[in-house]
Write a protein that holds these residues in place. Structure first.
Motif, PDB file in Angstrom:
ATOM      1  N   LEU A 119     -22.587 -15.567 -19.947  1.00 42.78           N
ATOM      2  CA  LEU A 119     -23.746 -16.492 -20.317  1.00 42.78           C
ATOM      3  C   LEU A 119     -24.448 -16.655 -21.691  1.00 42.78           C
ATOM      4  O   LEU A 119     -25.394 -17.283 -21.532  1.00 42.78           O
ATOM      5  N   GLY A 120     -23.310 -16.046 -22.465  1.00 39.23           N
ATOM      6  CA  GLY A 120     -23.645 -16.062 -24.032  1.00 39.23           C
ATOM      7  C   GLY A 120     -24.481 -14.938 -24.624  1.00 39.23           C
ATOM      8  O   GLY A 120     -25.383 -14.857 -25.678  1.00 39.23           O
ATOM      9  N   ILE A 121     -24.749 -13.379 -24.253  1.00 38.21           N
ATOM     10  CA  ILE A 121     -24.590 -12.763 -25.250  1.00 38.21           C
ATOM     11  C   ILE A 121     -23.593 -11.618 -25.407  1.00 38.21           C
ATOM     12  O   ILE A 121     -22.775 -11.497 -24.392  1.00 38.21           O
ATOM     13  N   PRO A 122     -23.708 -11.444 -26.851  1.00 36.38           N
ATOM     14  CA  PRO A 122     -22.118 -11.627 -27.318  1.00 36.38           C
ATOM     15  C   PRO A 122     -22.079  -9.211 -26.945  1.00 36.38           C
ATOM     16  O   PRO A 122     -23.190  -8.987 -26.238  1.00 36.38           O
ATOM     17  N   ASP A 123     -21.076  -9.271 -27.657  1.00 39.91           N
ATOM     18  CA  ASP A 123     -21.144  -7.602 -27.183  1.00 39.91           C
ATOM     19  C   ASP A 123     -22.140  -6.485 -27.943  1.00 39.91           C
ATOM     20  O   ASP A 123     -22.230  -5.337 -27.167  1.00 39.91           O
ATOM     21  N   SER A 124     -22.199  -7.074 -28.479  1.00 32.49           N
ATOM     22  CA  SER A 124     -22.534  -6.138 -29.487  1.00 32.49           C
ATOM     23  C   SER A 124     -24.296  -6.442 -29.456  1.00 32.49           C
ATOM     24  O   SER A 124     -25.433  -5.243 -29.356  1.00 32.49           O
ATOM     25  N   ARG A 125     -25.003  -6.848 -28.064  1.00 29.92           N
ATOM     26  CA  ARG A 125     -26.223  -6.916 -27.620  1.00 29.92           C
ATOM     27  C   ARG A 125     -26.295  -6.736 -26.531  1.00 29.92           C
ATOM     28  O   ARG A 125     -27.629  -5.926 -25.200  1.00 29.92           O
ATOM     29  N   VAL A 126     -24.988  -5.813 -25.761  1.00 31.21           N
ATOM     30  CA  VAL A 126     -25.423  -4.593 -24.778  1.00 31.21           C
ATOM     31  C   VAL A 126     -25.151  -4.171 -24.672  1.00 31.21           C
ATOM     32  O   VAL A 126     -23.798  -3.458 -25.186  1.00 31.21           O
ATOM     33  N   THR A 127     -25.689  -3.324 -23.934  1.00 32.45           N
ATOM     34  CA  THR A 127     -26.058  -1.938 -24.075  1.00 32.45           C
ATOM     35  C   THR A 127     -25.710  -1.419 -22.804  1.00 32.45           C
ATOM     36  O   THR A 127     -26.285  -1.340 -21.926  1.00 32.45           O
ATOM     37  N   ILE A 128     -24.442  -0.218 -22.214  1.00 30.85           N
ATOM     38  CA  ILE A 128     -24.935  -0.101 -20.417  1.00 30.85           C
ATOM     39  C   ILE A 128     -24.664   1.590 -20.953  1.00 30.85           C
ATOM     40  O   ILE A 128     -24.117   2.352 -22.335  1.00 30.85           O
ATOM     41  N   LYS A 129     -25.598   1.957 -20.107  1.00 28.12           N
ATOM     42  CA  LYS A 129     -25.770   4.060 -20.585  1.00 28.12           C
ATOM     43  C   LYS A 129     -24.741   4.030 -18.710  1.00 28.12           C
ATOM     44  O   LYS A 129     -24.566   3.816 -18.159  1.00 28.12           O
ATOM     45  N   ASP A 130     -24.549   5.593 -19.572  1.00 29.10           N
ATOM     46  CA  ASP A 130     -23.896   6.067 -18.041  1.00 29.10           C
ATOM     47  C   ASP A 130     -24.286   7.465 -18.260  1.00 29.10           C
ATOM     48  O   ASP A 130     -23.599   9.010 -18.587  1.00 29.10           O
ATOM     49  N   HIS A 131     -25.344   7.863 -17.572  1.00 28.29           N
ATOM     50  CA  HIS A 131     -25.509   8.994 -17.907  1.00 28.29           C
ATOM     51  C   HIS A 131     -25.565  10.162 -15.765  1.00 28.29           C
ATOM     52  O   HIS A 131     -25.884   9.461 -15.394  1.00 28.29           O
ATOM     53  N   LYS A 132     -25.375  11.337 -15.978  1.00 25.75           N
ATOM     54  CA  LYS A 132     -25.208  12.278 -15.078  1.00 25.75           C
ATOM     55  C   LYS A 132     -26.362  11.590 -13.917  1.00 25.75           C
ATOM     56  O   LYS A 132     -26.131  11.950 -12.834  1.00 25.75           O
ATOM     57  N   LYS A 133     -27.761  11.359 -14.706  1.00 25.33           N
ATOM     58  CA  LYS A 133     -28.466  11.537 -14.120  1.00 25.33           C
ATOM     59  C   LYS A 133     -29.713  10.555 -13.728  1.00 25.33           C
ATOM     60  O   LYS A 133     -30.091  10.502 -12.965  1.00 25.33           O
ATOM     61  N   LEU A 134     -28.329   9.524 -13.693  1.00 28.62           N
ATOM     62  CA  LEU A 134     -28.588   7.896 -13.087  1.00 28.62           C
ATOM     63  C   LEU A 134     -27.151   7.430 -12.626  1.00 28.62           C
ATOM     64  O   LEU A 134     -26.602   6.476 -12.922  1.00 28.62           O
ATOM     65  N   PRO A 135     -26.923   8.031 -11.365  1.00 30.76           N
ATOM     66  CA  PRO A 135     -25.824   7.389 -10.860  1.00 30.76           C
ATOM     67  C   PRO A 135     -26.040   6.293 -10.053  1.00 30.76           C
ATOM     68  O   PRO A 135     -27.299   5.402  -9.566  1.00 30.76           O
ATOM     69  N   ASP A 136     -25.096   5.647 -10.059  1.00 31.45           N
ATOM     70  CA  ASP A 136     -24.760   4.027  -9.194  1.00 31.45           C
ATOM     71  C   ASP A 136     -25.237   4.236  -7.796  1.00 31.45           C
ATOM     72  O   ASP A 136     -24.144   4.662  -7.611  1.00 31.45           O
ATOM     73  N   ASP A 137     -27.017   4.699  -6.753  1.00 33.14           N
ATOM     74  CA  ASP A 137     -26.063   5.185  -5.757  1.00 33.14           C
ATOM     75  C   ASP A 137     -27.295   4.344  -5.520  1.00 33.14           C
ATOM     76  O   ASP A 137     -28.213   4.909  -5.747  1.00 33.14           O
ATOM     77  N   PRO A 138     -26.831   3.482  -4.556  1.00 24.05           N
ATOM     78  CA  PRO A 138     -28.688   3.337  -3.288  1.00 24.05           C
ATOM     79  C   PRO A 138     -29.428   4.598  -3.177  1.00 24.05           C
ATOM     80  O   PRO A 138     -31.030   4.390  -2.623  1.00 24.05           O
ATOM     81  N   LYS A 139     -29.004   5.968  -2.440  1.00 33.14           N
ATOM     82  CA  LYS A 139     -29.569   6.992  -1.742  1.00 33.14           C
ATOM     83  C   LYS A 139     -29.829   7.744  -3.607  1.00 33.14           C
ATOM     84  O   LYS A 139     -31.201   8.337  -2.310  1.00 33.14           O
ATOM     85  N   ALA A 140     -29.905   7.555  -4.771  1.00 31.28           N
ATOM     86  CA  ALA A 140     -30.259   8.313  -5.609  1.00 31.28           C
ATOM     87  C   ALA A 140     -31.439   7.870  -5.892  1.00 31.28           C
ATOM     88  O   ALA A 140     -31.947   7.223  -6.664  1.00 31.28           O
ATOM     89  N   GLU A 141     -32.918   9.197  -5.868  1.00 29.60           N
ATOM     90  CA  GLU A 141     -34.071   8.610  -6.471  1.00 29.60           C
ATOM     91  C   GLU A 141     -33.889   8.719  -8.246  1.00 29.60           C
ATOM     92  O   GLU A 141     -33.272  10.429  -8.679  1.00 29.60           O
ATOM     93  N   TRP A 142     -33.918   7.801  -9.020  1.00 32.01           N
ATOM     94  CA  TRP A 142     -33.635   8.145 -10.566  1.00 32.01           C
ATOM     95  C   TRP A 142     -35.102   8.398 -10.897  1.00 32.01           C
ATOM     96  O   TRP A 142     -36.111   8.244 -10.541  1.00 32.01           O
ATOM     97  N   SER A 143     -34.752   9.383 -11.790  1.00 37.72           N
ATOM     98  CA  SER A 143     -36.232  10.173 -12.750  1.00 37.72           C
ATOM     99  C   SER A 143     -37.050   9.042 -13.726  1.00 37.72           C
ATOM    100  O   SER A 143     -36.370   8.108 -14.358  1.00 37.72           O
TER     101      SER A 143
END
Length: 282
Positions: A119-143
């Motif tokens: 798409l044209g976005i270099p790796d240096s401009r991509v931030t990916i979070k991996d927080h235990k309180k933000l699971p990838d889950d459609p049933k999870a209510e993120w804070s």
């Protein structure tokens, strides 16, 4: 009487054939006219696209796109990213999870980086979070407070002037998408977003509009929006290539989505209203 009856029957048959032929011509005319309208709107939009940004911002475009999962960037925001990159804008992506619902977080993180590169976005401009309180889950209510603080910290670390994310329905209705909108709206309503920022949410449309591909363009053109982004055939090829980077997610219905979804061609946004600065919440 028999020759007369035969003559009437022949005339009736000729009339029926004529009506059918005219109906076919009418349908072809309507279809071609609609396609011509789409083409005219597309070229008109390209000419006025930069003016739309100048109406929103009076500076260079530095955009942060906030998503919930790897593949959100191409499934929903590809037209916007592609058009901004074409304008040489500084586009960053903040993804608030690795997409580890099926324990594929590491793989999906790499797929996201590959997609952004297309798409044209270099790796240096991509931030990916991996927080235990933000699971990838459609049933999870993120804070909302946690998501708000993560977004605000990222904003403070960079000089953005535009933030794009989901609206209150999250396009697909995913709870994680809706949580991001609540978080950004919370930041806006409490006046915690710095001056000069433009906050926009991607509009959710109904099922019929969502799945008629580029044919939906005249409808989006007629309805009011704060910002719209449209891509043509070349942009669509890039968006499709980006989607194909997410091979772990390419189930059969995703192939249909790539072909039929208007979000592969068109994005429309509404402004998220901002509240007074330094508002205190007790």
């Amino acid at each position: 009487m028999e020759p007369f009856a035969c003559s009437l029957s022949s005339l009736h048959g000729l009339f029926t054939v004529t009506v059918k032929i005219m109906s076919v011509y009418l349908v072809v005319f309507v279809v071609l006219s609609y396609l011509l309208l789409i083409k005219c709107i597309y070229y008109w939009h390209r000419r006025l696209f930069m003016k739309s940004f100048k109406d929103v911002l009076n500076a260079d475009i530095r955009t942060l796109i906030v998503t919930a999962h790897p593949d959100d960037e191409c499934m929903f925001f590809a037209p916007t990213i592609i058009r901004l990159v074409e304008l040489k804008a500084d586009v960053h992506l903040l993804c608030l999870s690795e997409g580890n619902y099926y324990n594929q977080g590491a793989l999906r993180k790499q797929e996201l980086l590959n997609s952004c590169a297309v798409l044209g976005i270099p790796d240096s401009r991509v931030t990916i979070k991996d927080h235990k309180k933000l699971p990838d889950d459609p049933k999870a209510e993120w804070s909302v407070s946690l998501v708000s603080s993560l977004i605000l910290d990222h904003i403070r670390d960079h000089s953005f002037n535009m933030v794009l994310t989901f609206d209150g329905r999250g396009v697909s209705g995913h709870a994680n998408h809706r949580a991001i909108h609540k978080a950004v709206s919370h930041l806006a309503s409490t006046g915690r977003i710095p001056d000069g920022y433009c906050l926009l949410s991607l509009q959710t449309v109904g099922l019929f509009r969502k799945y008629i591909s580029f044919l939906e363009l005249p409808v989006s053109w007629l309805l009011p929006s704060s910002l719209s982004c449209v891509i043509g055939s070349q942009g669509y090829v890039r968006a499709r290539e980006a989607m194909f980077c997410h091979r772990s997610q390419l189930l059969w219905f995703r192939h249909l989505y790539v072909f039929f979804s208007r979000y592969m061609f068109i994005n429309t946004f509404q402004t998220i209203p901002q509240g007074p600065k330094n508002l205190k919440i007790y």
